[in-house]
Enzyme design. Structure first.
Site, PDB file in Angstrom:
ATOM      1  N   LYS A 242      15.222 -48.373  11.073  1.00 33.20           N
ATOM      2  CA  LYS A 242      15.671 -46.716  11.354  1.00 33.20           C
ATOM      3  C   LYS A 242      14.636 -46.391  12.430  1.00 33.20           C
ATOM      4  CE  LYS A 242      17.510 -42.997   8.497  1.00 33.20           C
ATOM      5  NZ  LYS A 242      17.185 -42.407   7.227  1.00 33.20           N
TER       6      LYS A 242
HETATM    7  C1  E4P Z   1      19.555 -40.514   6.020  1.00 36.59           C
HETATM    8  O1  E4P Z   1      19.567 -41.286   6.668  1.00 36.59           O
HETATM    9  C2  E4P Z   1      18.885 -39.108   6.176  1.00 36.59           C
HETATM   10  O2  E4P Z   1      17.387 -39.425   6.329  1.00 36.59           O
HETATM   11  C3  E4P Z   1      19.334 -38.114   5.445  1.00 36.59           C
HETATM   12  O3  E4P Z   1      20.442 -38.042   5.250  1.00 36.59           O
HETATM   13  C4  E4P Z   1      18.604 -36.807   5.766  1.00 36.59           C
HETATM   14  O4  E4P Z   1      19.395 -35.737   4.679  1.00 36.59           O
HETATM   15  P1  E4P Z   1      18.406 -34.285   4.493  1.00 36.59           P
HETATM   16  O5  E4P Z   1      18.779 -33.554   5.713  1.00 36.59           O
HETATM   17  O6  E4P Z   1      19.434 -33.808   3.173  1.00 36.59           O
HETATM   18  O7  E4P Z   1      17.022 -34.499   4.195  1.00 36.59           O
END
Ligand code: E4P
Length: 217
Positions: free
Chosen positions: A83
């Protein structure tokens, strides 16, 4: 639509994976911090628990650092997806990872033009953050629709991974807007099974069934 769990909680993950409905997992530095455990160990355990893609996020801000960290994360298991943040350095790293055959999830996407660049860089997944856009006064779901149109216009293979999901309505709307995947917090995933009329209907059926005094087996 592929459904991913947005979690670093291995017990919750194993419990939901047992349904056969979890296609992969995403993590981020906040979720790793919440686990209170070493990242490499957490990612290895998650990769053992699910066959599908497991996103593990780099912490470096520069391309060279991202490449070093990403290669180390990718070596943990074949289902690791690196990522990478949607920055200029992140997209240069994404392009290099694509050349090396390492899958990427480009994260923190808040505009369709960012998503266009990620696809051009060869991202495997793009993660538009629906909930955070909603919090910011925009309509996060519009972004999914825009990215779907752009990717279809040019036949980009990058998969749209709806992220920052806050409700079961978000999951439904992302599916209707053509997202390829959604990454869902465990509490929202549990909600997907439920409807008050299902519970009420089942209660009635079971009460009537008891009156028959029958048994199927
Ligand atoms: C996933 O890849 C993201 O990091 C996550 O969905 C972010 O979610 P949030 O905005 O609730 O922290």
């Amino acid at each position: 639509m592929q459904l991913f769990l947005d979690t670093t909680d291995i017990n919750i993950l194993k419990d939901l994976a047992a349904t056969g409905l979890v296609d992969g997992v995403t993590t981020n530095p906040t979720l790793i911090a919440k686990s209170g455990r070493p990242m490499l160990q957490v990612i290895a355990e998650i990769c053992d628990a699910v066959e599908g893609p497991v996103s593990a996020e780099v912490a470096a801000m520069d391309t060279v650092g991202m490449l070093d960290e990403g290669r180390k994360l990718a070596a943990i298991a074949p289902n690791v997806v690196v990522k990478v943040p949607l920055t200029r350095d992140g997209l240069i790293a994404t392009r290099e990872f694509a050349h090396e055959g390492i899958a990427t999830n480009v994260t923190l996407c808040f505009s369709a033009s960012q998503a266009l660049l990620a696809a051009k860089a060869g991202a495997t997944y793009i993660s538009p953050f629906i909930g955070r856009l909603d919090d910011h006064g925009a309509d996060g779901m519009d972004l999914i629709t825009e990215i779907r149109t752009i990717y279809d216009n040019y036949d980009y293979d990058t998969e749209i991974l709806a992220a920052s999901i806050r409700s079961s309505a978000h999951v439904k709307e992302a599916a209707m807007a053509g997202a390829d995947c959604a990454t869902i917090p465990p509490s929202v995933f549990q909600e997907l099974f439920k409807h008050p009329l299902t519970e009420k209907g089942l209660e009635l059926f079971m009460a009537d069934w008891a009156k028959t005094g029958q048994s199927i087996l």
